[in-house]
Design an enzyme around this catalytic site. Structure first.
Site, PDB file in Angstrom:
ATOM      1  N   LEU A  61     -10.071  46.996   1.275  1.00  0.00           N
ATOM      2  CA  LEU A  61     -11.033  47.055   2.366  1.00  0.00           C
ATOM      3  C   LEU A  61     -11.430  45.626   2.706  1.00  0.00           C
ATOM      4  O   LEU A  61     -11.488  44.762   1.819  1.00  0.00           O
ATOM      5  CB  LEU A  61     -12.289  47.842   1.974  1.00  0.00           C
ATOM      6  N   ASP A  62     -11.721  45.365   3.979  1.00  0.00           N
ATOM      7  CA  ASP A  62     -12.211  44.044   4.362  1.00  0.00           C
ATOM      8  C   ASP A  62     -13.463  43.689   3.562  1.00  0.00           C
ATOM      9  O   ASP A  62     -14.219  44.579   3.160  1.00  0.00           O
ATOM     10  CB  ASP A  62     -12.570  44.013   5.850  1.00  0.00           C
ATOM     11  N   ARG A  63     -13.687  42.406   3.376  1.00  0.00           N
ATOM     12  CA  ARG A  63     -14.829  41.941   2.582  1.00  0.00           C
ATOM     13  C   ARG A  63     -16.146  42.578   3.015  1.00  0.00           C
ATOM     14  O   ARG A  63     -16.944  43.019   2.176  1.00  0.00           O
ATOM     15  CB  ARG A  63     -14.949  40.409   2.711  1.00  0.00           C
ATOM     16  N   THR A  65     -16.635  45.317   4.802  1.00  0.00           N
ATOM     17  CA  THR A  65     -16.621  46.779   4.889  1.00  0.00           C
ATOM     18  C   THR A  65     -16.996  47.350   3.530  1.00  0.00           C
ATOM     19  O   THR A  65     -16.514  46.893   2.501  1.00  0.00           O
ATOM     20  CB  THR A  65     -15.227  47.289   5.291  1.00  0.00           C
ATOM     21  N   ARG A 166     -11.685  47.514  13.739  1.00  0.00           N
ATOM     22  CA  ARG A 166     -12.497  46.486  14.393  1.00  0.00           C
ATOM     23  C   ARG A 166     -11.920  46.106  15.758  1.00  0.00           C
ATOM     24  O   ARG A 166     -12.645  46.003  16.757  1.00  0.00           O
ATOM     25  CB  ARG A 166     -12.622  45.268  13.470  1.00  0.00           C
TER      26      ARG A 166
END
Length: 219
Positions: A61-63, A65, A166
């Site tokens: 997961l993105d940082r 998120t 996003r």
């Protein structure tokens, strides 16, 4: 994404673990895996190595998120789960707050994505070289707040491209609140990226039983 990295000092939130897998609720602001440089060494998988030294990465997961992630505890589980993600056999549902009031109540974004090389890590829509990226979406409710009118949505990605949700929300004309890479103006007033991996469904590597795990959004 700025160079300043101050991950939250919160205890691990373990949703489930057994002999093959561990499922966690990742906090916003914490990397899934280490970045380049000692200052980016603190991450979720590093923290998991304390109680689970054998832990192996399956997905990211993105940082910024938050939400549900599954990690493998054996090479077999890593291969089994990895194939499920690759073959789109998992079901991922995200909760997001986006700028503006989204109409109609549901839809699909089908726009191919590729890395925007001069502006890495940004991604962009590219119909010539982009990889297929598809996101189903559904409005939960319209809201108001310090960022102005907003919409709470559920996003169901059918593919797993970098920054897919996003970019797709920005292209829909409703960027995710708090998105420092793709939002502008009032949408940046949110205290964090308003994107949370709410639930994840997959088959257990040992026996194939369908499992589903969820974690409520902290916003």
């Amino acid at each position: 994404m700025t160079d300043h990295y101050a991950p939250p000092d919160t205890p691990l939130s373990i949703l489930h673990h057994d002999h093959e897998i561990v499922v966690v609720d990742k906090p916003s602001g914490l990397l899934s895996v280490p970045g380049k440089g000692d200052h980016l060494a603190d991450c979720l998988i590093a923290r998991l190595k304390g109680p689970f030294p054998e832990v192996l990465l399956v997905h990211r997961l993105d940082r910024d998120t938050s939400g549900v992630m599954v990690f493998a505890l054996t090479p077999h589980a890593q291969r089994h789960l990895g194939l499920q993600f690759e073959k789109r056999m998992t079901r991922k549902v995200y909760l997001a707050r986006v700028a503006g009031h989204v109409e109609p109540r549901h839809g699909t974004v089908n726009l191919p994505l590729t890395v925007d090389w001069p502006n890495r890590p940004l991604q962009k829509v590219d119909f010539e070289t982009g990889r297929e990226a598809v996101t189903d979406w559904r409005v939960v409710r319209h809201e108001t707040g310090p960022e102005g009118g907003s919409t709470r949505m559920r996003l169901m990605p059918k593919t797993g491209r970098s920054h897919q949700l996003r970019v797709h929300m920005r292209e829909l004309g409703h960027p995710i609140l708090g998105d420092s890479l793709y939002a502008t103006g009032d949408a940046l007033k949110a205290p964090r990226l308003m994107l949370h991996a709410e639930s994840l469904r997959f088959r257990h590597p040992d026996g194939g039983k369908s499992l589903s795990f969820s974690a409520p959004a902290p916003f």
